[in-house]
Design an enzyme around this catalytic site. Structure first.
Site, PDB file in Angstrom:
ATOM      1  N   TRP A 160      -0.254  -0.182   0.215  1.00 22.11           N
ATOM      2  CA  TRP A 160      -1.586  -0.645  -0.218  1.00 22.11           C
ATOM      3  C   TRP A 160      -1.398  -1.496  -1.485  1.00 22.11           C
ATOM      4  O   TRP A 160      -0.749  -1.029  -2.440  1.00 22.11           O
ATOM      5  CB  TRP A 160      -2.445   0.593  -0.493  1.00 22.11           C
ATOM      6  CG  TRP A 160      -3.857   0.321  -0.865  1.00 22.11           C
ATOM      7  CD1 TRP A 160      -4.720  -0.534  -0.248  1.00 22.11           C
ATOM      8  CD2 TRP A 160      -4.588   0.951  -1.932  1.00 22.11           C
ATOM      9  NE1 TRP A 160      -5.945  -0.477  -0.868  1.00 22.11           N
ATOM     10  CE2 TRP A 160      -5.898   0.420  -1.899  1.00 22.11           C
ATOM     11  CE3 TRP A 160      -4.279   1.905  -2.912  1.00 22.11           C
ATOM     12  CZ2 TRP A 160      -6.895   0.803  -2.802  1.00 22.11           C
ATOM     13  CZ3 TRP A 160      -5.258   2.304  -3.804  1.00 22.11           C
ATOM     14  CH2 TRP A 160      -6.544   1.749  -3.747  1.00 22.11           C
ATOM     15  N   ASP A 213      -0.327   9.992  -0.839  1.00 23.49           N
ATOM     16  CA  ASP A 213      -1.666   9.402  -0.862  1.00 23.49           C
ATOM     17  C   ASP A 213      -2.322   9.735   0.478  1.00 23.49           C
ATOM     18  O   ASP A 213      -1.881   9.271   1.533  1.00 23.49           O
ATOM     19  CB  ASP A 213      -1.557   7.878  -1.066  1.00 23.49           C
ATOM     20  CG  ASP A 213      -2.923   7.237  -1.265  1.00 23.49           C
ATOM     21  OD1 ASP A 213      -3.945   7.891  -0.998  1.00 23.49           O
ATOM     22  OD2 ASP A 213      -2.962   6.054  -1.673  1.00 23.49           O
ATOM     23  N   ALA A 219      -5.620   9.312   2.049  1.00 22.63           N
ATOM     24  CA  ALA A 219      -6.946   8.679   1.940  1.00 22.63           C
ATOM     25  C   ALA A 219      -7.725   8.730   3.252  1.00 22.63           C
ATOM     26  O   ALA A 219      -8.915   8.410   3.260  1.00 22.63           O
ATOM     27  CB  ALA A 219      -6.786   7.235   1.483  1.00 22.63           C
ATOM     28  N   LYS A 257     -13.603   8.033   2.910  1.00 24.99           N
ATOM     29  CA  LYS A 257     -13.650   7.675   4.329  1.00 24.99           C
ATOM     30  C   LYS A 257     -14.101   8.853   5.181  1.00 24.99           C
ATOM     31  O   LYS A 257     -15.013   8.708   6.002  1.00 24.99           O
ATOM     32  CB  LYS A 257     -12.275   7.186   4.812  1.00 24.99           C
ATOM     33  CG  LYS A 257     -11.429   6.474   3.761  1.00 24.99           C
ATOM     34  CD  LYS A 257     -11.729   5.012   3.589  1.00 24.99           C
ATOM     35  CE  LYS A 257     -11.121   4.531   2.281  1.00 24.99           C
ATOM     36  NZ  LYS A 257     -10.933   3.132   2.142  1.00 24.99           N
TER      37      LYS A 257
HETATM   38  C1  LMR Z   1      -8.708  -0.784   1.799  1.00 24.63           C
HETATM   39  O1  LMR Z   1      -7.478  -0.719   1.759  1.00 24.63           O
HETATM   40  O2  LMR Z   1      -9.318  -1.714   2.353  1.00 24.63           O
HETATM   41  C2  LMR Z   1      -9.522   0.318   1.178  1.00 24.63           C
HETATM   42  O3  LMR Z   1      -8.704   1.325   0.674  1.00 24.63           O
HETATM   43  C3  LMR Z   1     -10.502  -0.182   0.189  1.00 24.63           C
HETATM   44  C4  LMR Z   1      -9.856  -0.671  -1.051  1.00 24.63           C
HETATM   45  O4  LMR Z   1     -10.284  -0.236  -2.133  1.00 24.63           O
HETATM   46  O5  LMR Z   1      -8.944  -1.507  -0.999  1.00 24.63           O
END
Ligand code: LMR
Length: 394
Positions: free
Chosen positions: A127, A208, A210, A243
């Site tokens: 991410w 993580d 999420a 989520k």
């Molecule tokens: C994403 O990866 O799109 C989500 O986790 C929202 C974000 O804050 O980036």
């Protein structure tokens, strides 16, 4: 003074949200930011959340401060959901945070306080906000191989070879399920191999989590995390309620630390509370209170789980539809990985030019690395996307 600031590059995912908003085309398809959408393109408030809000509105008598690290009932309910009902409570420290991102941030701040020279190993790719938070905090990072661009699955041999270089004092950042951005995940036997490797090296995992409930189900999505927590003396877990409870804007998350003994737990718990106090004092309470109400009330919980399961199965059906449509149009199985990936995201493997072409010609918005949010589709837009993917030459 303020003119001395440097301009900051916009976050790619959030910048894409802005571009989408500015696009006047009525048939635009939003496969960008990781937000669940139903078949009508709406992000509904879940039934149990709405019911809990109603009850809370009726029963809440004060808005005075709560506990600095968050309410013990929230800690207990979340720890049980993540680690399983028999989790070793005297060894687990917990901190209510500002969303899952807040939990990641506090975890990394804790790492920096405990070991300023630690290296954090991140999956390639990960991410993007992981990387920018790490760089903002001045923490050293190294990447480990993760995604195999050919098969669009996990390059597990590469991952293990790279992580074999991580040593005690290092941190390994793992995605508990529904890997963001690729959608490719470890199997349970692979998690066991990672646990054995970390057991040997003494490197500390930071998981993580999420998207618990968006992949193979609430229990299955926590299986890798539970395995590590059972086998290793220390594990950090940053979890989000954005989520799975659909409460994105309430900013509800939790940081858990599984520690070897109650004394270490107390030490970590004190540092957790300190971190909240320094960064923002108290975390928001509304979302965590709703989550606690839902998880501790049999009726609300059953309804929430049922709706979460509908959401999960809906995304799986869209994955399968897209894979089938692409099989038909391409006359090959090369997009079969879409059916195997789990969670909201899949990395398609398109070039930045192909992604741009689909945006310009078809008003299809996906992140530049070709991460697409499956939940942005519906039964009618799947064939549109499939056609655009083939037309772009992916
Ligand atoms: C994403 O990866 O799109 C989500 O986790 C929202 C974000 O804050 O980036």
């Amino acid at each position: 003074m303020l003119h001395g600031l440097k301009p900051q590059a916009a976050d790619k995912i959030l910048a894409l949200m802005g571009m989408l908003k500015a696009d006047p085309r009525p048939d635009k398809i939003d496969l960008g930011v990781g937000v669940y959408k139903d078949a009508n393109g709406l992000t509904p408030i879940m039934r149990a959340v709405k019911a809990a809000e109603r009850r809370l509105w009726e029963s809440e008598t004060t808005k005075t401060y709560t506990a600095l690290a968050g309410e013990p009932a929230f800690h207990a309910a979340m720890a049980a959901m993540i680690l399983g009902p028999g989790y070793p409570e005297p060894r687990v420290a917990a901190l209510a945070t500002v969303g899952g991102t807040g939990a990641v941030r506090q975890a990394l701040e804790l790492v920096r306080m405990a070991a300023p020279d630690a290296t954090v190993w991140v999956s390639d790719p990960t991410w993007p906000n992981h990387l920018t938070i790490l760089s903002y905090l001045g923490i050293k990072t190294r990447a480990y191989r993760y995604f195999d661009g050919e098969s669009r699955g996990v390059d597990f041999a590469g991952m293990m070879a790279d992580l074999a270089q991580a040593t005690a004092g290092d941190v390994v950042l793992l995605h508990g399920c529904c890997h963001n951005p690729t959608g490719a995940n470890l199997t349970l036997p692979e998690w066991a191999e990672v646990a054995a490797l970390l057991e040997r090296s003494g490197a500390l995992p930071l998981i993580d989590l999420a998207y618990q409930g968006f992949g193979d189900g609430l229990e299955a999505d926590a299986a890798g995390t539970r395995l590590l927590a059972a086998r290793l003396p220390q594990v950090l877990i940053a979890a989000s309620c954005s989520k799975n409870f659909g409460i994105y804007r309430e900013r509800t998350g939790i940081l858990l630390a599984v520690t070897p003994d109650p004394a270490t737990r107390d030490l970590v718990q004190g540092n957790f509370a300190f971190l909240n106090r320094q960064n923002y004092s108290f975390a928001p309470d509304h979302g965590s209170r709703l989550v606690t109400m839902i998880l501790t009330d049999a009726g609300l919980r059953a309804d929430w789980q049922a709706e979460l399961e509908e959401v999960r199965l809906g995304m799986l059906a869209l994955r399968e539809q897209l894979a089938a449509e692409l099989r038909r149009l391409s006359g090959s199985d090369r997009f079969g990985f879409l059916g195997q990936h789990r969670g909201m995201f899949s990395r398609l493997g398109a070039s930045p030019e192909q992604v741009e072409k689909m945006r310009l010609e078809n008003a299809i918005y996906m992140v530049g690395d070709s991460r697409l949010n499956i939940a942005g589709l519906n039964a009618a837009t799947v064939p549109v996307l499939a056609k655009a993917i083939i037309a772009a030459g992916v």
